[in-house]
Scaffold this motif. Structure first.
Motif, PDB file in Angstrom:
ATOM      1  N   VAL A  32      13.509   8.428  -1.530  1.00 56.83           N
ATOM      2  CA  VAL A  32      14.638   8.368  -0.216  1.00 56.83           C
ATOM      3  C   VAL A  32      15.957   8.471  -0.903  1.00 56.83           C
ATOM      4  CG1 VAL A  32      15.597   7.230   1.666  1.00 56.83           C
ATOM      5  CG2 VAL A  32      13.022   6.859   1.283  1.00 56.83           C
ATOM      6  N   ASN A  33      16.612   9.768  -0.634  1.00 57.55           N
ATOM      7  CA  ASN A  33      17.945   9.954  -0.903  1.00 57.55           C
ATOM      8  C   ASN A  33      18.362  11.055  -0.153  1.00 57.55           C
ATOM      9  OD1 ASN A  33      20.459  10.410  -2.294  1.00 57.55           O
ATOM     10  ND2 ASN A  33      19.809   9.680  -4.175  1.00 57.55           N
ATOM     11  N   GLU A  34      19.582  10.765   0.540  1.00 54.86           N
ATOM     12  CA  GLU A  34      20.077  11.833   1.484  1.00 54.86           C
ATOM     13  C   GLU A  34      20.677  12.971   0.675  1.00 54.86           C
ATOM     14  OE1 GLU A  34      24.450   9.872   2.252  1.00 54.86           O
ATOM     15  OE2 GLU A  34      23.055  10.165   4.247  1.00 54.86           O
ATOM     16  N   GLU A  50       5.459   7.478   7.735  1.00 55.79           N
ATOM     17  CA  GLU A  50       5.052   6.127   7.999  1.00 55.79           C
ATOM     18  C   GLU A  50       6.017   4.994   7.528  1.00 55.79           C
ATOM     19  OE1 GLU A  50       1.921   4.558   5.588  1.00 55.79           O
ATOM     20  OE2 GLU A  50       2.290   5.851   4.038  1.00 55.79           O
ATOM     21  N   VAL A  51       5.837   3.729   8.371  1.00 54.34           N
ATOM     22  CA  VAL A  51       6.586   2.873   7.890  1.00 54.34           C
ATOM     23  C   VAL A  51       6.184   2.122   6.531  1.00 54.34           C
ATOM     24  CG1 VAL A  51       7.648   0.440   8.379  1.00 54.34           C
ATOM     25  CG2 VAL A  51       7.171   1.989  10.222  1.00 54.34           C
ATOM     26  N   PRO A  52       6.786   2.278   5.354  1.00 52.26           N
ATOM     27  CA  PRO A  52       6.220   1.655   4.178  1.00 52.26           C
ATOM     28  C   PRO A  52       6.199   0.121   4.224  1.00 52.26           C
ATOM     29  CG  PRO A  52       8.688   2.038   4.063  1.00 52.26           C
ATOM     30  CD  PRO A  52       8.405   2.628   5.520  1.00 52.26           C
ATOM     31  N   ASP A  53       5.312  -0.315   3.324  1.00 51.32           N
ATOM     32  CA  ASP A  53       5.214  -1.835   3.440  1.00 51.32           C
ATOM     33  C   ASP A  53       6.496  -2.350   2.564  1.00 51.32           C
ATOM     34  OD1 ASP A  53       2.666  -1.907   4.453  1.00 51.32           O
ATOM     35  OD2 ASP A  53       1.703  -1.817   2.666  1.00 51.32           O
ATOM     36  N   LEU A  54       6.906  -1.518   1.561  1.00 45.67           N
ATOM     37  CA  LEU A  54       7.942  -2.286   0.750  1.00 45.67           C
ATOM     38  C   LEU A  54       9.059  -0.985   0.493  1.00 45.67           C
ATOM     39  CD1 LEU A  54       9.126  -4.301  -1.225  1.00 45.67           C
ATOM     40  CD2 LEU A  54       7.853  -3.097  -2.963  1.00 45.67           C
ATOM     41  N   ALA A  55      10.382  -1.308   0.774  1.00 44.68           N
ATOM     42  CA  ALA A  55      11.607  -0.602   0.610  1.00 44.68           C
ATOM     43  C   ALA A  55      12.195  -1.041  -0.821  1.00 44.68           C
ATOM     44  CB  ALA A  55      12.390  -0.533   1.515  1.00 44.68           C
ATOM     45  N   VAL A  56      12.217  -0.356  -1.817  1.00 46.09           N
ATOM     46  CA  VAL A  56      13.063  -1.073  -2.776  1.00 46.09           C
ATOM     47  C   VAL A  56      14.208  -0.277  -2.974  1.00 46.09           C
ATOM     48  CG1 VAL A  56      12.718  -1.133  -5.484  1.00 46.09           C
ATOM     49  CG2 VAL A  56      10.689  -0.858  -4.158  1.00 46.09           C
ATOM     50  N   ILE A  96      15.606  -2.918   8.805  1.00 48.34           N
ATOM     51  CA  ILE A  96      15.055  -3.549   9.946  1.00 48.34           C
ATOM     52  C   ILE A  96      14.964  -2.534  11.275  1.00 48.34           C
ATOM     53  CG2 ILE A  96      16.193  -5.157  11.523  1.00 48.34           C
ATOM     54  CD1 ILE A  96      17.784  -6.434   9.430  1.00 48.34           C
ATOM     55  N   ALA A  97      15.899  -1.503  11.205  1.00 47.85           N
ATOM     56  CA  ALA A  97      15.601  -0.436  12.268  1.00 47.85           C
ATOM     57  C   ALA A  97      14.333   0.062  12.198  1.00 47.85           C
ATOM     58  CB  ALA A  97      16.616   0.355  12.516  1.00 47.85           C
ATOM     59  N   ALA A  98      13.827   0.420  11.063  1.00 45.10           N
ATOM     60  CA  ALA A  98      12.632   1.034  10.741  1.00 45.10           C
ATOM     61  C   ALA A  98      11.487   0.050  10.871  1.00 45.10           C
ATOM     62  CB  ALA A  98      12.622   1.742   9.290  1.00 45.10           C
ATOM     63  N   GLY A  99      11.684  -1.246  10.701  1.00 46.94           N
ATOM     64  CA  GLY A  99      10.523  -2.093  10.926  1.00 46.94           C
ATOM     65  C   GLY A  99       9.984  -2.338   9.329  1.00 46.94           C
ATOM     66  N   VAL A 100      10.494  -2.009   8.511  1.00 41.22           N
ATOM     67  CA  VAL A 100       9.967  -2.269   6.992  1.00 41.22           C
ATOM     68  C   VAL A 100       9.700  -3.928   6.834  1.00 41.22           C
ATOM     69  CG1 VAL A 100      10.413  -2.012   4.501  1.00 41.22           C
ATOM     70  CG2 VAL A 100      11.127  -0.275   6.278  1.00 41.22           C
ATOM     71  N   PRO A 101       8.549  -4.291   6.685  1.00 44.43           N
ATOM     72  CA  PRO A 101       8.299  -5.610   6.343  1.00 44.43           C
ATOM     73  C   PRO A 101       8.606  -6.249   5.202  1.00 44.43           C
ATOM     74  CG  PRO A 101       6.320  -4.357   6.160  1.00 44.43           C
ATOM     75  CD  PRO A 101       7.261  -3.411   6.310  1.00 44.43           C
ATOM     76  N   ALA A 102       8.943  -5.661   3.980  1.00 46.32           N
ATOM     77  CA  ALA A 102       9.307  -6.044   2.807  1.00 46.32           C
ATOM     78  C   ALA A 102      10.382  -5.099   2.026  1.00 46.32           C
ATOM     79  CB  ALA A 102       8.203  -6.676   1.950  1.00 46.32           C
ATOM     80  N   VAL A 103      11.400  -5.871   1.416  1.00 51.48           N
ATOM     81  CA  VAL A 103      12.466  -5.353   0.761  1.00 51.48           C
ATOM     82  C   VAL A 103      12.905  -5.894  -0.763  1.00 51.48           C
ATOM     83  CG1 VAL A 103      14.953  -4.969   0.938  1.00 51.48           C
ATOM     84  CG2 VAL A 103      13.689  -4.684   2.896  1.00 51.48           C
ATOM     85  N   LYS A 107       0.722  -1.093  -0.074  1.00 47.39           N
ATOM     86  CA  LYS A 107      -0.014  -0.064  -0.104  1.00 47.39           C
ATOM     87  C   LYS A 107       0.871   1.141  -0.113  1.00 47.39           C
ATOM     88  CE  LYS A 107      -3.464  -2.957   0.344  1.00 47.39           C
ATOM     89  NZ  LYS A 107      -4.033  -3.451  -1.015  1.00 47.39           N
ATOM     90  N   SER A 108       2.161   1.152   0.462  1.00 43.75           N
ATOM     91  CA  SER A 108       2.910   2.265   0.378  1.00 43.75           C
ATOM     92  C   SER A 108       4.394   1.748  -0.065  1.00 43.75           C
ATOM     93  CB  SER A 108       3.093   2.947   1.754  1.00 43.75           C
ATOM     94  OG  SER A 108       3.578   1.897   2.829  1.00 43.75           O
ATOM     95  N   ILE A 109       5.200   2.484  -0.834  1.00 46.28           N
ATOM     96  CA  ILE A 109       6.542   2.045  -1.291  1.00 46.28           C
ATOM     97  C   ILE A 109       7.296   3.155  -1.166  1.00 46.28           C
ATOM     98  CG2 ILE A 109       7.827   1.402  -3.274  1.00 46.28           C
ATOM     99  CD1 ILE A 109       4.993   0.204  -4.661  1.00 46.28           C
ATOM    100  N   ALA A 110       8.881   2.898  -0.548  1.00 43.40           N
ATOM    101  CA  ALA A 110       9.804   3.959  -0.435  1.00 43.40           C
ATOM    102  C   ALA A 110      10.913   3.315  -1.586  1.00 43.40           C
ATOM    103  CB  ALA A 110      10.432   3.681   0.829  1.00 43.40           C
ATOM    104  N   VAL A 111      11.241   4.392  -2.196  1.00 40.71           N
ATOM    105  CA  VAL A 111      12.411   4.077  -3.413  1.00 40.71           C
ATOM    106  C   VAL A 111      13.467   4.523  -2.888  1.00 40.71           C
ATOM    107  CG1 VAL A 111      12.969   4.483  -5.736  1.00 40.71           C
ATOM    108  CG2 VAL A 111      10.416   4.367  -5.282  1.00 40.71           C
ATOM    109  N   VAL A 112      14.378   3.746  -2.530  1.00 37.41           N
ATOM    110  CA  VAL A 112      15.779   4.078  -1.787  1.00 37.41           C
ATOM    111  C   VAL A 112      16.643   4.331  -2.692  1.00 37.41           C
ATOM    112  CG1 VAL A 112      17.499   3.574  -0.004  1.00 37.41           C
ATOM    113  CG2 VAL A 112      15.051   3.089   0.303  1.00 37.41           C
TER     114      VAL A 112
END
Length: 709
Positions: free
Chosen positions: A53-55, A74-80, A96-103, A21-26
């Motif tokens: 996501v990019n510093e 929010e904690v995304p469902d998926l981090a790419v 892992i620290a952020a609690g992301v459930p899928a990578v 439902k939410s995706i983080a593009v690292v």
């Protein structure tokens, strides 16, 4: 794959990855052509939230960019993770620290390098993700496409679109490039619910995706192309999950060479190469195997649309006489019945077609129907109404604009009769008029060759028959197991000699000839006299697997003492190191049809049963069928009837038919030995099993023992 799970993940287990439902593009980037940038572009139609996501950036393309996962609202469902391999481990720690459930990991540079360093790095990230409860896709992964939510999570160019309901294929491909190439069938009208790739499968693999798609209501058939999996039995379990859900699973397996079979000692083990093992596994799981890459989507798309078959016969209709003749050829080649119409249907056809055209199946309505749609549709209606036919193949010989007018009418006929229509697309205008309309039609399937049309029908009707059969269990009695346990416990070496092998068979109810052991020529003579008549004399040695090759078998013997001396001399010359305990003097079983039956315990597959024709010529004839053990007598019978030389079982050129039920029972008993002693018997061979009109007799046997734990 680096984990040792046994059960495949299900849809609920993969929900954050499968349907986020939410995706983080690292690693999101404004740089043209970057993996991060392309991923963000492909997510333009996604229903959920997308976080960049990019510093190094505060915003990209007018959208806010976050410095780290921890900074997200929010904690995304998926981090790419779209960054190089060197950055993956610290980024995984952030997940892992952020609690992301899928990578999801695009990066290459892991186990696919076939280096110790690459393998170790992949195992580390897999262990860390597993310990944190993270579902990990990749590394070396192209991504996944969810056409129900618009989540095209990939850096690659992919077909656009959304699944709007109706039939749909869920596609699983180990190779992302090949998977996305197959997905381009969307542009000609094929529907997909999901397209997923696995990459290196450090965690989520092919079996997991098959099981997850089996649970998905938007997917009506599963297509799967893969090279290999670390645990074939997990794939079998996934196939069973699909079977239980009545979700057709169509498989194209690459890398099916027969390496390794030549090292086996028994004949049956050498016959069951990699291709036979996988075919046996697919058969047991109810999967439909195709042998051409370009057959995968056409076959899966038919199964995604088709109802259960109402009959196994096929009617063929075309305005081309050549297409009609071709259909009859391929019906015979593939073994698909093309029965003639009922008298009522024949009468209807005669009233519709020219008098010089036979009212029969295949039905050539001649080129005159080009401008006579009503006659074509009336003929199709008559044939579809015949209870002998489960489907109608329409020979689409020539693509022209007016052909598209027929499409909705034919579709309505197919829907009304509950029988799919298959267009055998014979024109080389591959995407000509009518193609896309037919591909999109839920009642019509398009197949690019006449052969494939009949191959698909055969697979469809066979699957339908199997679903109609109530599964039965096979088991062995405790007495047989107890006797067999004693025999195996007493075996002194690495092999089980013929006498012990036949004693084990007898314990499971398989008939064996009367025989005596003889350690001297005089004892051999006494044994022959007690049996009476001509006898068979064989070397008694646990170290000589193939007795005939060493001169260790003599048939129709009347002087057993002389045979003793001759056999022992020949075998000592051929195998000076072998232990020779004497000979076996055996009753002479009448000449009959010789088959071979046995099993090999294969790592990853378990015990694999093989039956074949030929006796001593079995490897020359290479006529064999394999199945995962155990099998019932009915399943064993089916295996025998699938042999190329199965006609010999019914009698041939004056020979009497064999006791097929007795042979099937013996084969089923051998399969029970396999599953009762998987850790003790590595290979077991009955060669030959002589099949007679009133019985079958195992006249020779060999067992190869597993190393004791």
């Amino acid at each position: 794959m680096t984990n040792d799970r046994r059960d495949p993940y299900r849809r609920a287990d993969l929900a954050p990855l499968y349907d986020p439902k939410s995706i983080a593009v690292v690693g999101a980037s404004p740089r043209a052509g970057s993996f991060g940038g392309r991923t963000v572009e492909n997510l333009a139609g996604f229903d959920g939230a997308v976080y960049l996501v990019n510093e190094r950036y505060d915003e990209i393309g007018g959208r806010r960019c976050y410095s780290a996962l921890a900074a997200l609202p929010e904690v995304p469902d998926l981090a790419v993770l779209t960054t190089p391999a060197a950055t993956i481990e610290p980024l995984l720690d952030e997940c892992i620290a952020a609690g992301v459930p899928a990578v999801m990991l695009y990066a290459s540079g892991f186990a696919e390098l076939a280096t110790a360093e690459g393998q170790a790095a992949q195992e580390r990230i897999a262990r860390r993700a597993r310990a944190a409860g993270i579902r990990l896709l990749g590394p070396n992964c192209v991504g996944l496409l969810n056409y129900t939510s618009g989540a095209r999570i990939t850096f690659a160019g992919t077909p656009e679109g959304r699944h709007g309901g109706g039939p749909a294929i869920g596609l699983v491909c180990q190779s992302g490039a090949l998977g996305f190439a197959l997905a381009q069938a969307m542009d000609r009208g094929v529907g997909f619910s999901h397209v997923v790739s696995c990459g290196n499968s450090a965690d989520v693999d092919v079996a997991d995706w098959v099981a997850a798609l089996a649970d998905d209501p938007t997917c009506t058939a599963i297509a799967c192309a893969f090279e290999g999996v670390s645990d074939p039995l997990r794939f079998l379990e996934a196939a069973r999950i699909a079977w239980q859900a009545d979700k057709p699973l169509i498989v194209y397996k690459m890398a099916v060479g027969d390496e390794g079979a030549a090292a086996a000692l028994s004949h049956t083990a050498s016959l069951a190469g990699s291709a036979a093992l996988w075919q046996a596994l697919f058969d047991r799981g109810g999967a439909v195997q195709v042998h051409d890459f370009d057959a995968l989507i056409e076959t899966a798309w038919f199964f995604a649309k088709a109802p259960a078959p109402l009959a196994d016969g096929v009617a063929m209709l075309s305005g081309s006489g050549g297409a009609a003749i071709m259909s009859a050829d391929f019906a015979e080649i593939t073994g698909v019945p093309m029965p003639q119409p009922t008298p009522e249907v024949v009468g209807r056809l005669k009233a519709l077609i020219p008098p010089f055209v036979p009212a029969r199946n295949p039905c050539d309505v001649t080129a005159g129907v080009i401008n006579d749609m009503d006659t074509l549709l009336a003929c199709a209606d008559a044939l579809l109404g015949d209870p002998n036919y489960g489907t109608l193949i329409y020979g689409y010989a020539y693509a022209y604009e007016t052909a598209t007018v027929r499409q909705p009418h034919l579709s309505r006929l197919a829907e009304r009769h509950g029988k799919p229509i298959i267009y055998a697309w014979l024109t080389q205008l591959l995407e000509g008029p009518g193609r896309i309309e037919a591909e999109r039609d839920p009642n019509v399937a398009v197949v690019s060759s006449m052969r494939r049309a009949f191959e698909i029908v055969r697979a469809w009707t066979e699957r339908g028959k199997r679903r109609a059969v109530v599964a039965t269990k096979t088991s062995s009695g405790p007495e047989g197991r107890e006797v067999a346990t004693e025999i195996l416990s007493a075996a002194p070496g690495a092999t089980l000699g013929e006498a012990e092998a036949k004693a084990l068979l007898a314990a499971y109810g398989v008939a064996v000839p009367r025989e005596h052991r003889a350690a001297s020529a005089a004892a051999a003579n006494d044994a022959a006299q007690s049996i009476g008549g001509p006898v068979v004399v064989k070397v008694d040695s646990p170290d000589i697997a193939h007795k005939s090759d060493a001169g260790g078998v003599l048939l129709d013997v009347t002087d057993a003492a002389a045979a003793f001396d001759r056999i022992v001399t020949a075998c000592r010359a051929a195998h000076p190191e072998a232990r020779i305990d004497g000979v076996l003097v055996q009753e002479m079983v009448p000449q009959g049809l010789e088959i071979i039956a046995g099993f090999r315990n294969v790592e990853g597959f378990g015990p694999v049963l093989t039956v074949g024709l030929g006796g001593v010529l079995t490897e020359v004839l290479s006529d064999s069928v394999s199945a995962l053990a155990p099998v019932t007598s009915d399943e064993a019978r089916d295996m025998l009837l699938r042999l190329r030389g199965a006609r010999l079982l019914d009698g041939f050129r004056g020979a009497p038919p064999v006791d097929l039920d007795g042979v099937a029972a013996a084969v089923a008993a051998i399969s029970r030995i396999a599953v009762d002693f998987p850790d003790r018997l590595a290979e077991f061979d009955v060669n030959p099993l002589i099949c007679l009109p009133d019985r079958c007799v195992a006249v020779d046997g060999l067992g190869v023992l597993s190393a004791r734990g």
